[in-house]
Design a protein around this motif. Sequence first.
Motif, mmCIF file in Angstrom:
data_model
loop_
_atom_site.group_PDB
_atom_site.id
_atom_site.type_symbol
_atom_site.label_atom_id
_atom_site.label_comp_id
_atom_site.label_asym_id
_atom_site.label_seq_id
_atom_site.Cartn_x
_atom_site.Cartn_y
_atom_site.Cartn_z
ATOM 1 N N ASP A 7 -36.385 84.896 -117.527
ATOM 2 C CA ASP A 7 -36.498 85.598 -118.814
ATOM 3 C C ASP A 7 -37.891 86.197 -119.013
ATOM 4 O O ASP A 7 -38.601 85.887 -119.975
ATOM 5 N N HIS A 22 -38.408 89.554 -119.452
ATOM 6 C CA HIS A 22 -38.208 90.530 -120.521
ATOM 7 C C HIS A 22 -39.350 91.553 -120.623
ATOM 8 O O HIS A 22 -39.837 91.853 -121.717
ATOM 9 N N ASP A 42 -32.935 88.354 -116.222
ATOM 10 C CA ASP A 42 -33.486 89.000 -117.413
ATOM 11 C C ASP A 42 -34.936 89.424 -117.160
ATOM 12 O O ASP A 42 -35.877 88.915 -117.769
ATOM 13 N N GLY A 94 -36.707 94.022 -120.740
ATOM 14 C CA GLY A 94 -35.955 94.029 -121.985
ATOM 15 C C GLY A 94 -36.752 94.292 -123.235
ATOM 16 O O GLY A 94 -36.686 95.373 -123.802
ATOM 17 N N GLY A 137 -29.178 88.299 -114.391
ATOM 18 C CA GLY A 137 -28.999 87.810 -115.751
ATOM 19 C C GLY A 137 -28.129 88.745 -116.565
ATOM 20 O O GLY A 137 -27.649 89.768 -116.074
ATOM 21 N N ASN A 138 -27.933 88.418 -117.825
ATOM 22 C CA ASN A 138 -27.094 89.275 -118.668
ATOM 23 C C ASN A 138 -27.727 90.634 -118.919
ATOM 24 O O ASN A 138 -27.032 91.656 -119.046
ATOM 25 N N LYS A 139 -29.065 90.706 -118.971
ATOM 26 C CA LYS A 139 -29.710 91.998 -119.181
ATOM 27 C C LYS A 139 -29.427 92.948 -118.016
ATOM 28 O O LYS A 139 -29.215 94.146 -118.216
ATOM 29 N N HIS A 191 -28.259 82.219 -114.237
ATOM 30 C CA HIS A 191 -28.979 82.611 -115.455
ATOM 31 C C HIS A 191 -28.456 81.839 -116.656
ATOM 32 O O HIS A 191 -29.218 81.163 -117.356
ATOM 33 N N ARG A 222 -23.929 84.624 -119.595
ATOM 34 C CA ARG A 222 -24.278 84.363 -120.983
ATOM 35 C C ARG A 222 -23.987 82.922 -121.402
ATOM 36 O O ARG A 222 -24.080 82.571 -122.579
ATOM 37 N N HIS A 253 -31.686 81.590 -119.833
ATOM 38 C CA HIS A 253 -30.979 82.289 -120.914
ATOM 39 C C HIS A 253 -31.322 81.821 -122.323
ATOM 40 O O HIS A 253 -31.442 82.644 -123.233
ATOM 41 N N SER A 261 -38.840 80.431 -120.854
ATOM 42 C CA SER A 261 -39.013 81.878 -120.685
ATOM 43 C C SER A 261 -40.460 82.229 -120.378
ATOM 44 O O SER A 261 -41.372 81.781 -121.073
#
Length: 296
Positions: free
Chosen positions: A8, A10, A36, A39, A65-67, A128, A135, A161, A180
Amino acid sequence: MELAVLADIHSNYIALERCMEYALNRGIFHFLFLGDYIGELAYPERTMELLGQYSEKYDCVFIRGNKENYWLKYRDGGEQGWPEYNSTTGALYYAYHHLKKRDLEFFESLRIAQKLQYGDLPTLIACHGSPTDVRGEIKPGNEAAKQVLEASEVNYVLSAHTHIQGKMVHRGKTAINPGSVGVSLKAGAKAQFAILHGENGSWQEEFISLDYDRERAVKELYESGLFKRAPYWCTITERLFYQKQEEEIGHAEVLFRAMELCRQDTGECNWPDIPEKYWAQAVRELIPQQAKAVRA
């Protein structure tokens, strides 16, 4: 054997550099990234450049990851309605349009879960969210998390996540969340990751929390123009960097409140169609006004 586990990011390349510098100074050269990658923050291309450099120099494994799914779905036309100047989608639009073709191809090559074996140490499974859902959320005490561990073929599950660092043990199986790197929760805004020490036929976790130049990261929200594109989303990001740990309110909480306000007022509310006035009201309700702010 030592393995650094990071997740994460981001787009917070400033925090990423700090974590990697720390790990390398500890003599660690094996890295696992749990998705992720970009982001919420400015200059996502800098994060991607760093990840490319690390993968060339060190032993690196990357998980989707979801991103990453967001960017691929948008590329393929599955996502519609991402206005450039909007708190719901402005940060998504900004991040996507700073990606290169090779970045999307890289994301597409990633698995959502991967088994890892290091010598004769216990097998790890890296994901993730959960091994079957990017998710998914593996949280201590969560019944769904217990089911994930019970179904796992291996005794160590590494997931991310939630942005919350921690460990869960259930029926002899262990789930570890490194926290993160870029936008941590319940951490006093520190950059977080984990180091796994393989010794005596088992893995022992060490949780790391580091200070870094958060003011620079916030300043870049403004100088990059990202704050204009997603004002309330960026307000949440900024305030997370200065709130006390017990006061931390994440993006999801504000988003859900904004959607609830929209439904109360209009009868329905479907993402991403959330008018800015509901974002404004949700931010006023949930984020302490005394939080420090930085302006470029």
